[in-house]
Design a protein around this motif. Structure first.
Motif, PDB file in Angstrom:
ATOM      1  N   ILE A 156      37.392  52.489  44.037  1.00 32.97           N
ATOM      2  CA  ILE A 156      38.002  51.497  43.157  1.00 32.97           C
ATOM      3  C   ILE A 156      37.180  51.294  41.887  1.00 32.97           C
ATOM      4  CG2 ILE A 156      38.607  49.053  42.942  1.00 32.97           C
ATOM      5  CD1 ILE A 156      39.565  49.112  45.809  1.00 32.97           C
ATOM      6  N   GLN A 157      35.867  51.179  42.010  1.00 32.66           N
ATOM      7  CA  GLN A 157      35.045  50.973  40.810  1.00 32.66           C
ATOM      8  C   GLN A 157      35.088  52.154  39.846  1.00 32.66           C
ATOM      9  OE1 GLN A 157      31.133  49.744  42.070  1.00 32.66           O
ATOM     10  NE2 GLN A 157      31.817  47.686  42.613  1.00 32.66           N
ATOM     11  N   SER A 160      38.450  52.091  38.142  1.00 31.76           N
ATOM     12  CA  SER A 160      38.524  50.928  37.247  1.00 31.76           C
ATOM     13  C   SER A 160      37.785  51.193  35.938  1.00 31.76           C
ATOM     14  CB  SER A 160      37.943  49.689  37.941  1.00 31.76           C
ATOM     15  OG  SER A 160      38.682  49.336  39.082  1.00 31.76           O
ATOM     16  N   ARG A 161      36.610  51.809  36.035  1.00 32.35           N
ATOM     17  CA  ARG A 161      35.851  52.120  34.818  1.00 32.35           C
ATOM     18  C   ARG A 161      36.603  53.120  33.947  1.00 32.35           C
ATOM     19  NH1 ARG A 161      31.341  51.864  38.471  1.00 32.35           N
ATOM     20  NH2 ARG A 161      31.455  54.121  38.784  1.00 32.35           N
ATOM     21  N   ALA A 162      37.307  54.036  34.587  1.00 27.70           N
ATOM     22  CA  ALA A 162      37.984  55.098  33.831  1.00 27.70           C
ATOM     23  C   ALA A 162      39.163  54.573  33.031  1.00 27.70           C
ATOM     24  CB  ALA A 162      38.452  56.193  34.794  1.00 27.70           C
ATOM     25  N   ILE A 163      39.914  53.600  33.574  1.00 30.83           N
ATOM     26  CA  ILE A 163      41.075  53.122  32.816  1.00 30.83           C
ATOM     27  C   ILE A 163      40.658  52.132  31.728  1.00 30.83           C
ATOM     28  CG2 ILE A 163      42.657  53.550  34.721  1.00 30.83           C
ATOM     29  CD1 ILE A 163      42.730  50.590  35.292  1.00 30.83           C
ATOM     30  N   ASP A 164      39.461  51.553  31.860  1.00 32.09           N
ATOM     31  CA  ASP A 164      38.809  50.825  30.772  1.00 32.09           C
ATOM     32  C   ASP A 164      39.710  49.769  30.114  1.00 32.09           C
ATOM     33  OD1 ASP A 164      36.768  50.155  29.057  1.00 32.09           O
ATOM     34  OD2 ASP A 164      37.328  51.657  27.551  1.00 32.09           O
ATOM     35  N   HIS A 169      40.018  46.099  37.463  1.00 31.43           N
ATOM     36  CA  HIS A 169      39.793  45.970  38.902  1.00 31.43           C
ATOM     37  C   HIS A 169      41.043  45.428  39.591  1.00 31.43           C
ATOM     38  CE1 HIS A 169      36.856  45.881  42.246  1.00 31.43           C
ATOM     39  NE2 HIS A 169      37.667  44.962  42.725  1.00 31.43           N
ATOM     40  N   LEU A 170      41.695  44.457  38.976  1.00 34.72           N
ATOM     41  CA  LEU A 170      42.934  43.922  39.537  1.00 34.72           C
ATOM     42  C   LEU A 170      44.013  44.993  39.574  1.00 34.72           C
ATOM     43  CD1 LEU A 170      44.766  41.640  40.537  1.00 34.72           C
ATOM     44  CD2 LEU A 170      45.180  41.037  38.132  1.00 34.72           C
ATOM     45  N   ARG A 171      44.136  45.758  38.505  1.00 37.74           N
ATOM     46  CA  ARG A 171      45.156  46.801  38.451  1.00 37.74           C
ATOM     47  C   ARG A 171      44.967  47.832  39.567  1.00 37.74           C
ATOM     48  NH1 ARG A 171      47.903  47.784  33.399  1.00 37.74           N
ATOM     49  NH2 ARG A 171      47.523  46.098  31.897  1.00 37.74           N
ATOM     50  N   VAL A 172      43.726  48.297  39.741  1.00 40.30           N
ATOM     51  CA  VAL A 172      43.459  49.301  40.775  1.00 40.30           C
ATOM     52  C   VAL A 172      43.646  48.691  42.164  1.00 40.30           C
ATOM     53  CG1 VAL A 172      41.744  50.911  41.707  1.00 40.30           C
ATOM     54  CG2 VAL A 172      41.907  50.562  39.238  1.00 40.30           C
ATOM     55  N   SER A 173      43.292  47.432  42.331  1.00 42.03           N
ATOM     56  CA  SER A 173      43.487  46.766  43.620  1.00 42.03           C
ATOM     57  C   SER A 173      44.973  46.643  43.964  1.00 42.03           C
ATOM     58  CB  SER A 173      42.832  45.388  43.615  1.00 42.03           C
ATOM     59  OG  SER A 173      41.431  45.490  43.452  1.00 42.03           O
ATOM     60  N   LEU A 174      45.814  46.410  42.945  1.00 41.53           N
ATOM     61  CA  LEU A 174      47.255  46.361  43.174  1.00 41.53           C
ATOM     62  C   LEU A 174      47.787  47.732  43.600  1.00 41.53           C
ATOM     63  CD1 LEU A 174      48.366  44.045  40.233  1.00 41.53           C
ATOM     64  CD2 LEU A 174      48.526  43.541  42.683  1.00 41.53           C
TER      65      LEU A 174
END
Length: 216
Positions: A156-157, A160-164, A169-174
């Motif tokens: 996840i991290q 998350s860093r890649a979509i910047d 973090h919320l987007r990847v968690s969804l």
């Protein structure tokens, strides 16, 4: 119930003991590597991950619990990440999953995630081991915490860093909630028509939803 069809074509390389280095004479450690030394290290690691979580577990602490030197743990496992993957019997290396997901155009992230995720579940070994992990997670708070910490750090991290974006973090968690829900419905509950749907159909339907969460 639907009988699952399995295929290995889209799954990343699985991890396991095949090709692993074995302990030999002259390696450091309070006890030389024996037939079950690796197993004892894995048992100690599982206990430590369960008691302390991923972040607080250290190679030295696992070695101490297993009664060996930390160098011997490193002889079997290159890093704490690898030790976690082996101890929790994860069928694929999360680091490889993250690398594969991020290797390509940003606008195709959702499709790559859907393809990789279903590829793991559609492989015979992957499906069996993922079912065991899911059942352990829902029945044990300790296992759930360990998996949450480990997968957050290893998948996840990095994504998350890649979509910047500020709420990455919320987007990847969804995205994770969509994948978990699909896995539960298709492979554990076997809810039709999801359980019997063609894999490519599922990828085609799921990919735009995941992409919307990530970049929409």
């Amino acid at each position: 119930m639907t009988t699952r069809r399995t295929a290995d074509s889209t799954a990343p390389r699985t991890t396991g003991s095949t090709g692993r280095r074995t302990a030999g004479a002259g390696r450091p450690g309070r006890r030389p590597g024996g037939p079950d030394t690796r197993g004892e290290i894995l048992r100690a690691a599982r206990d430590s991950f369960a008691d302390k979580g991923f972040t607080a577990t250290s190679i030295r602490a696992v070695a101490r619990e297993a009664g060996v030197d930390a160098a011997l743990v490193h002889h079997y496992f290159d890093s704490k990440d690898e030790l976690f993957i082996e101890a929790m019997a994860i069928p694929v290396d999360p680091r490889q999953i993250a690398a594969h997901i991020l290797d390509g155009p940003r606008e195709e992230l959702g499709r790559r995630i859907a393809t990789v995720f279903l590829g793991v579940w559609e492989s015979a070994d992957g499906q069996q081991r993922m079912k065991a992990i899911f059942r352990s997670v829902v029945s044990s708070d300790e296992v759930a915490r360990v998996m949450r910490e480990g997968i957050t750090q290893l998948i996840i991290q990095p994504v998350s860093r890649a979509i910047d974006v500020p709420d990455a973090h919320l987007r990847v968690s969804l995205v994770a909630t969509q994948l978990i829900g699909l896995a539960m419905a298709r492979y554990l509950v076997e809810l039709e028509p999801v359980a019997g749907a063609d894999v490519q159909t599922l990828i085609d339907r799921l990919a735009p939803v995941l992409q919307l969460h990530l970049t929409g």
